[in-house]
Design a protein around this motif. Structure first.
Motif, PDB file in Angstrom:
ATOM      1  N   LEU A 190       0.833  -1.202   0.000  1.00  0.00           N
ATOM      2  CA  LEU A 190       0.000   0.000   0.000  1.00  0.00           C
ATOM      3  C   LEU A 190       0.865   1.248   0.000  1.00  0.00           C
ATOM      4  O   LEU A 190       0.552   2.235  -0.674  1.00  0.00           O
ATOM      5  CB  LEU A 190      -0.930   0.000   1.214  1.00  0.00           C
ATOM      6  N   GLU A 191       1.943   1.198   0.763  1.00  0.00           N
ATOM      7  CA  GLU A 191       2.855   2.340   0.806  1.00  0.00           C
ATOM      8  C   GLU A 191       3.470   2.580  -0.578  1.00  0.00           C
ATOM      9  O   GLU A 191       3.585   3.726  -1.029  1.00  0.00           O
ATOM     10  CB  GLU A 191       3.948   2.068   1.842  1.00  0.00           C
ATOM     11  N   VAL A 192       3.870   1.515  -1.301  1.00  0.00           N
ATOM     12  CA  VAL A 192       4.428   1.645  -2.649  1.00  0.00           C
ATOM     13  C   VAL A 192       3.381   2.221  -3.588  1.00  0.00           C
ATOM     14  O   VAL A 192       3.670   3.106  -4.403  1.00  0.00           O
ATOM     15  CB  VAL A 192       4.944   0.280  -3.158  1.00  0.00           C
ATOM     16  N   LEU A 193       2.145   1.749  -3.498  1.00  0.00           N
ATOM     17  CA  LEU A 193       1.077   2.258  -4.356  1.00  0.00           C
ATOM     18  C   LEU A 193       0.820   3.738  -4.089  1.00  0.00           C
ATOM     19  O   LEU A 193       0.589   4.513  -5.016  1.00  0.00           O
ATOM     20  CB  LEU A 193      -0.204   1.457  -4.140  1.00  0.00           C
ATOM     21  N   GLU A 194       0.851   4.126  -2.812  1.00  0.00           N
ATOM     22  CA  GLU A 194       0.632   5.534  -2.480  1.00  0.00           C
ATOM     23  C   GLU A 194       1.787   6.398  -2.997  1.00  0.00           C
ATOM     24  O   GLU A 194       1.577   7.499  -3.474  1.00  0.00           O
ATOM     25  CB  GLU A 194       0.489   5.707  -0.966  1.00  0.00           C
ATOM     26  N   HIS A 195       3.024   5.889  -2.890  1.00  0.00           N
ATOM     27  CA  HIS A 195       4.196   6.693  -3.277  1.00  0.00           C
ATOM     28  C   HIS A 195       4.383   6.759  -4.787  1.00  0.00           C
ATOM     29  O   HIS A 195       4.641   7.825  -5.350  1.00  0.00           O
ATOM     30  CB  HIS A 195       5.455   6.125  -2.603  1.00  0.00           C
ATOM     31  N   GLY A 232       2.168   5.448  -7.278  1.00  0.00           N
ATOM     32  CA  GLY A 232       0.949   5.539  -8.058  1.00  0.00           C
ATOM     33  C   GLY A 232       0.431   4.158  -8.434  1.00  0.00           C
ATOM     34  O   GLY A 232       1.035   3.118  -8.155  1.00  0.00           O
ATOM     35  N   ALA A 233      -0.692   4.185  -9.103  1.00  0.00           N
ATOM     36  CA  ALA A 233      -1.383   2.934  -9.429  1.00  0.00           C
ATOM     37  C   ALA A 233      -0.673   2.138 -10.521  1.00  0.00           C
ATOM     38  O   ALA A 233      -0.891   0.931 -10.653  1.00  0.00           O
ATOM     39  CB  ALA A 233      -2.810   3.238  -9.860  1.00  0.00           C
ATOM     40  N   GLU A 234       0.204   2.779 -11.303  1.00  0.00           N
ATOM     41  CA  GLU A 234       0.910   2.091 -12.394  1.00  0.00           C
ATOM     42  C   GLU A 234       2.191   1.403 -11.925  1.00  0.00           C
ATOM     43  O   GLU A 234       2.880   0.790 -12.720  1.00  0.00           O
ATOM     44  CB  GLU A 234       1.247   3.084 -13.505  1.00  0.00           C
ATOM     45  N   ALA A 235       2.562   1.495 -10.685  1.00  0.00           N
ATOM     46  CA  ALA A 235       3.808   0.912 -10.181  1.00  0.00           C
ATOM     47  C   ALA A 235       3.903  -0.591 -10.464  1.00  0.00           C
ATOM     48  O   ALA A 235       4.945  -1.066 -10.919  1.00  0.00           O
ATOM     49  CB  ALA A 235       3.968   1.199  -8.702  1.00  0.00           C
ATOM     50  N   PRO A 236       2.869  -1.377 -10.255  1.00  0.00           N
ATOM     51  CA  PRO A 236       2.997  -2.815 -10.533  1.00  0.00           C
ATOM     52  C   PRO A 236       3.243  -3.102 -12.017  1.00  0.00           C
ATOM     53  O   PRO A 236       4.041  -3.970 -12.361  1.00  0.00           O
ATOM     54  CB  PRO A 236       1.652  -3.402 -10.082  1.00  0.00           C
ATOM     55  N   SER A 237       2.615  -2.343 -12.898  1.00  0.00           N
ATOM     56  CA  SER A 237       2.814  -2.549 -14.331  1.00  0.00           C
ATOM     57  C   SER A 237       4.246  -2.193 -14.741  1.00  0.00           C
ATOM     58  O   SER A 237       4.895  -2.925 -15.506  1.00  0.00           O
ATOM     59  CB  SER A 237       1.815  -1.700 -15.107  1.00  0.00           C
ATOM     60  N   LEU A 238       4.745  -1.049 -14.244  1.00  0.00           N
ATOM     61  CA  LEU A 238       6.116  -0.642 -14.549  1.00  0.00           C
ATOM     62  C   LEU A 238       7.124  -1.652 -14.006  1.00  0.00           C
ATOM     63  O   LEU A 238       8.101  -1.990 -14.670  1.00  0.00           O
ATOM     64  CB  LEU A 238       6.408   0.745 -13.982  1.00  0.00           C
TER      65      LEU A 238
END
Length: 184
Positions: A19-24, A26-32
């Motif tokens: 959740l912290e990674v997603l907040e920092h 953004g929502a595209e972090a897993p795709s990148l």
């Protein structure tokens, strides 16, 4: 007043770190992150394939080296190789005297046919033409650096009034040498 807390089943399964990674990021972090991981994996696969290819080439070179070493150190193997190489089934078979004679006859016939065809077209065959040679010029030496008298002769042909200037450049013994040669 506090906002009512929504109980989401998906978000409750995600760790706090995610959740912290997603907040920092953004929502595209897993795709990148997935794209990056796939690129790293592809590069690793390519490097492994390249290493395997080079390993196979190195093994083949080692086998070739050992075969060449065996051939060059064992006279029987070398003799067999040379016989096969220059034999009737090899890439460079040697001609028998009859084969050489037949080839020469065929080449002579082809040359004769070409000469006849050239004559019919009004050309003189090369074998009937006069040789072209450079004729030597009287008074000229082969080496132009040592050709004082050839230069003098040329000067006399072109500008006889300036010939004395050319003679004044002569080395001291040149005139006497020329006189001795003429006297004899």
């Amino acid at each position: 007043m506090q906002a009512p807390q929504v109980n989401d089943g998906y978000l409750s399964q995600i760790s706090d770190e995610s959740l912290e990674v997603l907040e920092h990021f953004g929502a595209e972090a897993p795709s990148l992150l997935n794209t990056y991981a796939c690129a790293v994996e592809d590069a690793l696969i390519e490097q492994v394939q390249r290493g395997q290819s080079q390993s196979l080439m190195l093994e083949a070179a080692g086998e070739e080296r050992s075969a060449m070493n065996l051939m060059l150190t064992d006279p029987d193997v070398l003799a067999d190789y040379v016989n096969d190489f220059y034999g009737p089934e090899g890439p460079y078979p040697t001609e028998t005297p009859q084969e050489a004679y037949d080839r020469e006859q065929y080449e002579a016939y082809e040359q004769f046919e070409a000469e006849i065809e050239a004559q019919e077209m009004g050309q003189v065959p090369a074998s009937f033409q006069r040789p072209q040679m450079d004729m030597p010029v009287p008074g000229r030496q082969q080496n132009p650096a040592n050709d004082f008298w050839g230069g003098f002769s040329e000067m006399m042909d072109q500008n006889p009034e300036n010939a004395w200037q050319y003679l004044s450049q002569a080395q001291p013994g040149m005139l006497s040498t020329k006189m001795l040669v003429q006297d004899t």
